[in-house]
Design an enzyme around this catalytic site. Sequence first.
Site, short mmCIF file in Angstrom:
data_model
loop_
_atom_site.label_atom_id
_atom_site.label_comp_id
_atom_site.label_asym_id
_atom_site.label_seq_id
_atom_site.Cartn_x
_atom_site.Cartn_y
_atom_site.Cartn_z
N HIS A 56 30.76 33.99 38.85
CA HIS A 56 31.44 35.17 39.37
C HIS A 56 32.58 35.53 38.42
O HIS A 56 33.08 34.67 37.68
CB HIS A 56 32.00 34.91 40.77
CG HIS A 56 30.94 34.80 41.82
ND1 HIS A 56 31.22 35.01 43.15
CD2 HIS A 56 29.62 34.50 41.75
CE1 HIS A 56 30.12 34.85 43.86
NE2 HIS A 56 29.13 34.53 43.04
N GLU A 58 35.75 36.13 38.86
CA GLU A 58 36.99 35.38 39.05
C GLU A 58 36.87 33.97 38.48
O GLU A 58 37.78 33.47 37.82
CB GLU A 58 37.34 35.30 40.55
CG GLU A 58 37.58 36.65 41.20
CD GLU A 58 36.33 37.31 41.76
OE1 GLU A 58 36.48 38.20 42.61
OE2 GLU A 58 35.20 36.95 41.35
N CYS A 86 35.14 36.43 46.95
CA CYS A 86 34.34 35.73 47.96
C CYS A 86 34.99 34.37 48.24
O CYS A 86 35.92 33.96 47.53
CB CYS A 86 32.91 35.55 47.44
SG CYS A 86 32.76 34.29 46.15
N CYS A 89 35.26 32.10 45.16
CA CYS A 89 36.27 32.53 44.20
C CYS A 89 37.68 32.27 44.73
O CYS A 89 38.56 31.88 43.96
CB CYS A 89 36.06 34.00 43.86
SG CYS A 89 34.52 34.27 42.95
#
Length: 163
Positions: A56, A58, A86, A89
């Site tokens: 992801h 992040e 999410c 993250c």
Amino acid sequence: MSTTVTAEQFLATSIGLATANVLSSGGPFGAVVVTADGQAFEGVNRVTANNDPTAHAEVTAIRNACTQLDTFDLSGATLYTSCEPCPMCLASALWARIDRVFYAADRHDAASVGFDDAMFYEYFENNNRELMPVSKLEIADPDAPAILEPFNTWNTLESRIDY
């Protein structure tokens, strides 16, 4: 003329990274980690491009910052991300000791285009173990290592690096 980059500019950068990443076979997410002294480290979503469900934006920004700064502790840093992080993250930001997170779009905006993390939020918020059962398993074999052996070994190791 001031050369100070504002929070809004870092957030705008994360949005620009996300848009460019879509055109580079990535997901529509971008992030920037900014350290207390102003160093910026970027990340984009490469989940499908790299076949890595943890890639992801992040997480990749945090990885980039930690690798380049040679540390696992980003205390004092701020995370700017194109979309609400999410749970994975958020947990990564917590483990990295990031001080603050700013995001642009929220989880509902993401869900409206097919990135629906609602079940993951519910998993943690409501202890919904039906999605993926998680349970402790006892080991009956008396020859198996003791379950606390790794922790006991860690605790006695003088060269350990606490985190």
